[in-house]
Design a protein around this motif. Structure first.
Motif, PDB file in Angstrom:
ATOM      1  N   VAL A  59      61.678 -15.619 -89.749  1.00 52.07           N
ATOM      2  CA  VAL A  59      61.795 -16.461 -88.555  1.00 52.07           C
ATOM      3  C   VAL A  59      63.277 -16.689 -88.326  1.00 52.07           C
ATOM      4  O   VAL A  59      63.945 -17.311 -89.148  1.00 52.07           O
ATOM      5  CB  VAL A  59      61.060 -17.810 -88.727  1.00 52.07           C
ATOM      6  CG1 VAL A  59      61.246 -18.676 -87.489  1.00 52.07           C
ATOM      7  CG2 VAL A  59      59.581 -17.579 -89.013  1.00 52.07           C
ATOM      8  N   THR A  60      63.773 -16.135 -87.254  1.00 53.51           N
ATOM      9  CA  THR A  60      65.182 -16.317 -86.904  1.00 53.51           C
ATOM     10  C   THR A  60      65.259 -16.923 -85.511  1.00 53.51           C
ATOM     11  O   THR A  60      64.690 -16.383 -84.565  1.00 53.51           O
ATOM     12  CB  THR A  60      65.950 -14.975 -86.947  1.00 53.51           C
ATOM     13  OG1 THR A  60      65.288 -14.038 -86.099  1.00 53.51           O
ATOM     14  CG2 THR A  60      66.000 -14.412 -88.359  1.00 53.51           C
ATOM     15  N   SER A  65      66.576 -24.939 -82.714  1.00 55.95           N
ATOM     16  CA  SER A  65      65.305 -24.459 -82.150  1.00 55.95           C
ATOM     17  C   SER A  65      64.131 -24.977 -82.978  1.00 55.95           C
ATOM     18  O   SER A  65      64.243 -25.198 -84.176  1.00 55.95           O
ATOM     19  CB  SER A  65      65.256 -22.934 -82.153  1.00 55.95           C
ATOM     20  OG  SER A  65      66.225 -22.406 -81.303  1.00 55.95           O
ATOM     21  N   ILE A  66      63.007 -25.115 -82.320  1.00 50.96           N
ATOM     22  CA  ILE A  66      61.783 -25.562 -82.980  1.00 50.96           C
ATOM     23  C   ILE A  66      61.003 -24.339 -83.465  1.00 50.96           C
ATOM     24  O   ILE A  66      60.866 -23.344 -82.744  1.00 50.96           O
ATOM     25  CB  ILE A  66      60.913 -26.402 -82.019  1.00 50.96           C
ATOM     26  CG1 ILE A  66      61.679 -27.629 -81.526  1.00 50.96           C
ATOM     27  CG2 ILE A  66      59.601 -26.805 -82.674  1.00 50.96           C
ATOM     28  CD1 ILE A  66      62.105 -28.603 -82.608  1.00 50.96           C
ATOM     29  N   VAL A  67      60.498 -24.419 -84.691  1.00 50.30           N
ATOM     30  CA  VAL A  67      59.654 -23.365 -85.253  1.00 50.30           C
ATOM     31  C   VAL A  67      58.204 -23.791 -85.073  1.00 50.30           C
ATOM     32  O   VAL A  67      57.839 -24.933 -85.349  1.00 50.30           O
ATOM     33  CB  VAL A  67      59.967 -23.140 -86.752  1.00 50.30           C
ATOM     34  CG1 VAL A  67      59.040 -22.076 -87.342  1.00 50.30           C
ATOM     35  CG2 VAL A  67      61.424 -22.743 -86.946  1.00 50.30           C
ATOM     36  N   PHE A  68      57.382 -22.858 -84.609  1.00 52.05           N
ATOM     37  CA  PHE A  68      55.966 -23.099 -84.383  1.00 52.05           C
ATOM     38  C   PHE A  68      55.139 -22.200 -85.296  1.00 52.05           C
ATOM     39  O   PHE A  68      55.616 -21.159 -85.759  1.00 52.05           O
ATOM     40  CB  PHE A  68      55.581 -22.803 -82.920  1.00 52.05           C
ATOM     41  CG  PHE A  68      56.298 -23.688 -81.939  1.00 52.05           C
ATOM     42  CD1 PHE A  68      55.782 -24.932 -81.616  1.00 52.05           C
ATOM     43  CD2 PHE A  68      57.487 -23.271 -81.349  1.00 52.05           C
ATOM     44  CE1 PHE A  68      56.434 -25.753 -80.709  1.00 52.05           C
ATOM     45  CE2 PHE A  68      58.154 -24.083 -80.451  1.00 52.05           C
ATOM     46  CZ  PHE A  68      57.630 -25.331 -80.130  1.00 52.05           C
ATOM     47  N   LEU A 113      54.171 -27.410 -89.133  1.00 55.41           N
ATOM     48  CA  LEU A 113      54.386 -26.583 -87.944  1.00 55.41           C
ATOM     49  C   LEU A 113      53.372 -26.860 -86.844  1.00 55.41           C
ATOM     50  O   LEU A 113      53.687 -26.728 -85.662  1.00 55.41           O
ATOM     51  CB  LEU A 113      54.368 -25.101 -88.316  1.00 55.41           C
ATOM     52  CG  LEU A 113      55.500 -24.631 -89.226  1.00 55.41           C
ATOM     53  CD1 LEU A 113      55.346 -23.151 -89.541  1.00 55.41           C
ATOM     54  CD2 LEU A 113      56.856 -24.912 -88.611  1.00 55.41           C
ATOM     55  N   LYS A 114      52.176 -27.241 -87.204  1.00 62.16           N
ATOM     56  CA  LYS A 114      51.149 -27.540 -86.199  1.00 62.16           C
ATOM     57  C   LYS A 114      51.559 -28.723 -85.338  1.00 62.16           C
ATOM     58  O   LYS A 114      51.108 -28.861 -84.209  1.00 62.16           O
ATOM     59  CB  LYS A 114      49.806 -27.812 -86.877  1.00 62.16           C
ATOM     60  CG  LYS A 114      49.166 -26.580 -87.465  1.00 62.16           C
ATOM     61  CD  LYS A 114      48.437 -25.805 -86.428  1.00 62.16           C
ATOM     62  CE  LYS A 114      47.729 -24.628 -87.069  1.00 62.16           C
ATOM     63  NZ  LYS A 114      46.751 -24.031 -86.208  1.00 62.16           N
ATOM     64  N   LYS A 115      52.435 -29.584 -85.863  1.00 62.43           N
ATOM     65  CA  LYS A 115      52.909 -30.733 -85.094  1.00 62.43           C
ATOM     66  C   LYS A 115      53.919 -30.320 -84.033  1.00 62.43           C
ATOM     67  O   LYS A 115      54.146 -31.055 -83.080  1.00 62.43           O
ATOM     68  CB  LYS A 115      53.540 -31.768 -86.036  1.00 62.43           C
ATOM     69  CG  LYS A 115      52.543 -32.360 -86.999  1.00 62.43           C
ATOM     70  CD  LYS A 115      53.215 -33.290 -87.979  1.00 62.43           C
ATOM     71  CE  LYS A 115      52.219 -33.761 -89.018  1.00 62.43           C
ATOM     72  NZ  LYS A 115      52.856 -34.583 -90.040  1.00 62.43           N
ATOM     73  N   PHE A 123      62.809 -25.936 -91.415  1.00 60.44           N
ATOM     74  CA  PHE A 123      61.996 -24.809 -91.876  1.00 60.44           C
ATOM     75  C   PHE A 123      62.726 -24.067 -92.992  1.00 60.44           C
ATOM     76  O   PHE A 123      62.156 -23.791 -94.049  1.00 60.44           O
ATOM     77  CB  PHE A 123      61.704 -23.869 -90.704  1.00 60.44           C
ATOM     78  CG  PHE A 123      60.898 -22.663 -91.078  1.00 60.44           C
ATOM     79  CD1 PHE A 123      59.516 -22.720 -91.119  1.00 60.44           C
ATOM     80  CD2 PHE A 123      61.523 -21.459 -91.390  1.00 60.44           C
ATOM     81  CE1 PHE A 123      58.765 -21.601 -91.462  1.00 60.44           C
ATOM     82  CE2 PHE A 123      60.786 -20.348 -91.733  1.00 60.44           C
ATOM     83  CZ  PHE A 123      59.397 -20.413 -91.772  1.00 60.44           C
ATOM     84  N   ILE A 124      63.984 -23.763 -92.771  1.00 61.92           N
ATOM     85  CA  ILE A 124      64.788 -23.061 -93.776  1.00 61.92           C
ATOM     86  C   ILE A 124      64.909 -23.911 -95.040  1.00 61.92           C
ATOM     87  O   ILE A 124      64.781 -23.403 -96.160  1.00 61.92           O
ATOM     88  CB  ILE A 124      66.174 -22.689 -93.208  1.00 61.92           C
ATOM     89  CG1 ILE A 124      66.013 -21.621 -92.119  1.00 61.92           C
ATOM     90  CG2 ILE A 124      67.127 -22.219 -94.305  1.00 61.92           C
ATOM     91  CD1 ILE A 124      67.263 -21.379 -91.283  1.00 61.92           C
TER      92      ILE A 124
END
Length: 156
Positions: A59-60, A65-68, A113-115, A123-124
Motif C-alpha cells: 500500500v503506497t 492519505s487514508i488507507v481503506f 481500516l473498516k472505520k 498503517f505503516i
C-alpha cells in the motif's frame, strides 16, 4: 506492506521431507487454529527476500492519505493476497506460524481500516518490523503461541 519481522521459535522441517502445496498449507493452518477468511488467499512466490517469510499487498499512498480495506483487496479476485516464500511450505510449523501471523495482522488491520480513518502513517506504524507492540510484533507472538500449541498437540 505487511512484512516479516522474526519469530522467537525455530521451525522444524517436515520429517517426511515433503513440501506442501498452498492448499495443503491452508488446511494444516486451519487444523492448528488459524481461521483463514474466505476473502484471503496465499500464493507461493519465489522472489521474496530471505528475510521475508511472506507479505501482503503493498500500500503506497502520499503522506496524510487514508488507507481503506479496499486498498488491500485484489480487484480481480476480491481477495487479499499473501505471497509466501517457497521454503515456508517445507515445514508444517512454518506454515502455521506464517499463515497465522499474516491472518492475525490482517484481522487487526481490518478492524481499524473498516472505520475509514486510518492515515498511511498509522498503517505503516502498525505493520512495520521493529516497532515493539505494534500489530506486526503482536502477530509474531501469536504465531509462536500457535507453534507451541501445535507441538503440544493442542488444536486451539
Amino acid at each position: 506492506m505487511i512484512a516479516g519481522q522474526s519469530p522467537r521459535l525455530r521451525w522444524s522441517e517436515n520429517a517426511d521431507g515433503k513440501k506442501r502445496t498452498i492448499e495443503e498449507g491452508k488446511e494444516i493452518a486451519r487444523r492448528h487454529g488459524v481461521h483463514i477468511p474466505d476473502n484471503v488467499d496465499f500464493f507461493e512466490y519465489d522472489e521474496l527476500p530471505e528475510y521475508m517469510t511472506a507479505r501482503g499487498p503493498k500500500v503506497t499512498k502520499p503522506a496524510g492519505s487514508i488507507v481503506f480495506w479496499s486498498d488491500l483487496v485484489n480487484t480481480l479476485t476480491g481477495k487479499v493476497p499473501f505471497l509466501v516464500r517457497p521454503d515456508i511450505l517445507e515445514s508444517d510449523e512454518a506454515i502455521v506460524a506464517v499463515f497465522g501471523h499474516e491472518i492475525y495482522e490482517l484481522e487487526a488491520l481490518r478492524a481499524i481500516l473498516k472505520k475509514g480513518k486510518t492515515p498511511i502513517e498509522h498503517f505503516i506504524g502498525h505493520t512495520s518490523p521493529g516497532i515493539p507492540g505494534n500489530y506486526h510484533d503482536e502477530a509474531w507472538d501469536y504465531a509462536d503461541d500457535l507453534v507451541e500449541r501445535m507441538r503440544k498437540g493442542d488444536k486451539k
